[in-house]
Design a protein around this motif. Structure first.
Motif, PDB file in Angstrom:
ATOM      1  N   LYS A  56     -85.205 -86.958  -7.869  1.00 50.03           N
ATOM      2  CA  LYS A  56     -86.254 -86.427  -8.738  1.00 50.03           C
ATOM      3  C   LYS A  56     -85.800 -86.487 -10.194  1.00 50.03           C
ATOM      4  O   LYS A  56     -86.602 -86.740 -11.085  1.00 50.03           O
ATOM      5  N   ALA A  57     -84.513 -86.243 -10.419  1.00 48.04           N
ATOM      6  CA  ALA A  57     -83.973 -86.269 -11.784  1.00 48.04           C
ATOM      7  C   ALA A  57     -83.816 -87.688 -12.308  1.00 48.04           C
ATOM      8  O   ALA A  57     -84.026 -87.944 -13.493  1.00 48.04           O
ATOM      9  N   ASN A  75     -68.061 -74.133  -7.658  1.00 47.75           N
ATOM     10  CA  ASN A  75     -68.009 -75.431  -8.336  1.00 47.75           C
ATOM     11  C   ASN A  75     -68.153 -76.610  -7.390  1.00 47.75           C
ATOM     12  O   ASN A  75     -68.093 -77.760  -7.829  1.00 47.75           O
ATOM     13  N   ASN A  76     -68.314 -76.360  -6.100  1.00 45.40           N
ATOM     14  CA  ASN A  76     -68.511 -77.466  -5.163  1.00 45.40           C
ATOM     15  C   ASN A  76     -69.810 -78.177  -5.509  1.00 45.40           C
ATOM     16  O   ASN A  76     -70.783 -77.550  -5.932  1.00 45.40           O
ATOM     17  N   HIS A  77     -69.800 -79.476  -5.333  1.00 45.87           N
ATOM     18  CA  HIS A  77     -70.989 -80.247  -5.695  1.00 45.87           C
ATOM     19  C   HIS A  77     -71.063 -81.542  -4.901  1.00 45.87           C
ATOM     20  O   HIS A  77     -70.126 -81.912  -4.205  1.00 45.87           O
ATOM     21  N   TYR A  78     -72.203 -82.189  -5.016  1.00 52.71           N
ATOM     22  CA  TYR A  78     -72.391 -83.522  -4.460  1.00 52.71           C
ATOM     23  C   TYR A  78     -72.415 -84.498  -5.627  1.00 52.71           C
ATOM     24  O   TYR A  78     -73.007 -84.214  -6.665  1.00 52.71           O
ATOM     25  N   GLU A  79     -71.763 -85.632  -5.438  1.00 53.59           N
ATOM     26  CA  GLU A  79     -71.823 -86.715  -6.421  1.00 53.59           C
ATOM     27  C   GLU A  79     -72.721 -87.790  -5.821  1.00 53.59           C
ATOM     28  O   GLU A  79     -72.426 -88.328  -4.746  1.00 53.59           O
ATOM     29  N   VAL A  93     -74.956 -82.547  -8.195  1.00 54.29           N
ATOM     30  CA  VAL A  93     -75.836 -81.482  -7.705  1.00 54.29           C
ATOM     31  C   VAL A  93     -74.958 -80.364  -7.159  1.00 54.29           C
ATOM     32  O   VAL A  93     -74.148 -80.578  -6.253  1.00 54.29           O
ATOM     33  N   ASN A  94     -75.116 -79.165  -7.712  1.00 55.48           N
ATOM     34  CA  ASN A  94     -74.359 -78.001  -7.274  1.00 55.48           C
ATOM     35  C   ASN A  94     -74.770 -77.653  -5.844  1.00 55.48           C
ATOM     36  O   ASN A  94     -75.963 -77.567  -5.545  1.00 55.48           O
ATOM     37  N   LYS A 102     -76.989 -84.850 -14.984  1.00 57.53           N
ATOM     38  CA  LYS A 102     -76.776 -86.295 -15.100  1.00 57.53           C
ATOM     39  C   LYS A 102     -75.405 -86.497 -15.719  1.00 57.53           C
ATOM     40  O   LYS A 102     -75.078 -85.894 -16.733  1.00 57.53           O
ATOM     41  N   ASP A 103     -74.601 -87.321 -15.078  1.00 53.72           N
ATOM     42  CA  ASP A 103     -73.235 -87.525 -15.552  1.00 53.72           C
ATOM     43  C   ASP A 103     -73.094 -88.959 -16.058  1.00 53.72           C
ATOM     44  O   ASP A 103     -73.990 -89.461 -16.729  1.00 53.72           O
ATOM     45  N   GLU A 104     -72.031 -89.601 -15.722  1.00 54.28           N
ATOM     46  CA  GLU A 104     -71.722 -90.941 -16.236  1.00 54.28           C
ATOM     47  C   GLU A 104     -72.781 -91.978 -15.875  1.00 54.28           C
ATOM     48  O   GLU A 104     -73.347 -91.957 -14.799  1.00 54.28           O
TER      49      GLU A 104
END
Length: 186
Positions: A56-57, A75-79, A93-94, A102-104
């Motif tokens: 969606k993002a 701080n766990n997240h999905y990349e 996504v947390n 949005k990262d790199e």
């Protein structure tokens, strides 16, 4: 004679330490796998839900998604990596809040573009491949990605169940599970 006895004792001690160390590695790996599986299964957001939020993002094709365990639970997240307009966008996504960052972003090189074009030919989506793989295991999906395996387009999926991580390969053209085994590398 006394020196030989001391040498033998030293050798026995060294071999004992080496044996115990070698035995500790698989136990440590199993503990890490189990800890990651337990932590991921306790997340409020599943990998599949995170993929929907990320898409969606950033509208595009998801090529990989994986759980990333941090030192502290919050701080766990999905990349999640998404291809859009020949760029690869990493989205974080947390696992507890669903917050999307949005990262790199990087431009696809020739090899990445070739792999992406192969993925676009797939008849099975990454989401469907995850469902197909998890149907037989019913565990916690830790990671999923498209890959060219010996020039064959497949999805590679890691599923945690109990204290083991199962490595499942799904044919991207048919959706059939090609192989499944316990991953002893984690």
């Amino acid at each position: 004679m006394k020196n030989i006895s001391t040498l033998k004792k030293s050798l026995v001690v060294a071999l004992s330490v080496a044996t115990l160390s070698a035995a500790a590695i698989p136990m440590s790996q199993a503990a890490t796998s189990m800890n990651e599986t337990v932590t991921a299964s306790q997340s409020k957001i599943s990998l599949e839900q995170a993929m929907v939020l990320a898409n969606k993002a950033v509208a595009g094709n998801i090529i990989s998604a994986g759980f990333d365990q941090e030192d502290r639970m919050e701080n766990n997240h999905y990349e999640i990596k998404i291809i859009a307009n020949n760029n690869e966008q990493e989205v974080i996504v947390n696992t507890n809040t669903g917050e999307v960052i949005k990262d790199e972003m990087e431009r696809l090189d020739r090899d990445d573009l070739a792999e992406y074009n192969a993925m676009k030919q797939a008849k099975t989506s990454l989401s469907q491949a995850i469902k197909n793989a998890n149907t037989m295991l019913n565990g916690t999906v830790l990671e999923a990605e498209f890959d060219m395996d010996a020039n064959k387009p497949v999805y590679k999926i890691e599923i945690g169940k109990g204290n083991q991580v199962h490595y499942v390969v799904v044919d991207s053209l048919t959706g059939k599970v090609l192989s499944s085994h316990v991953d002893h590398d984690d």
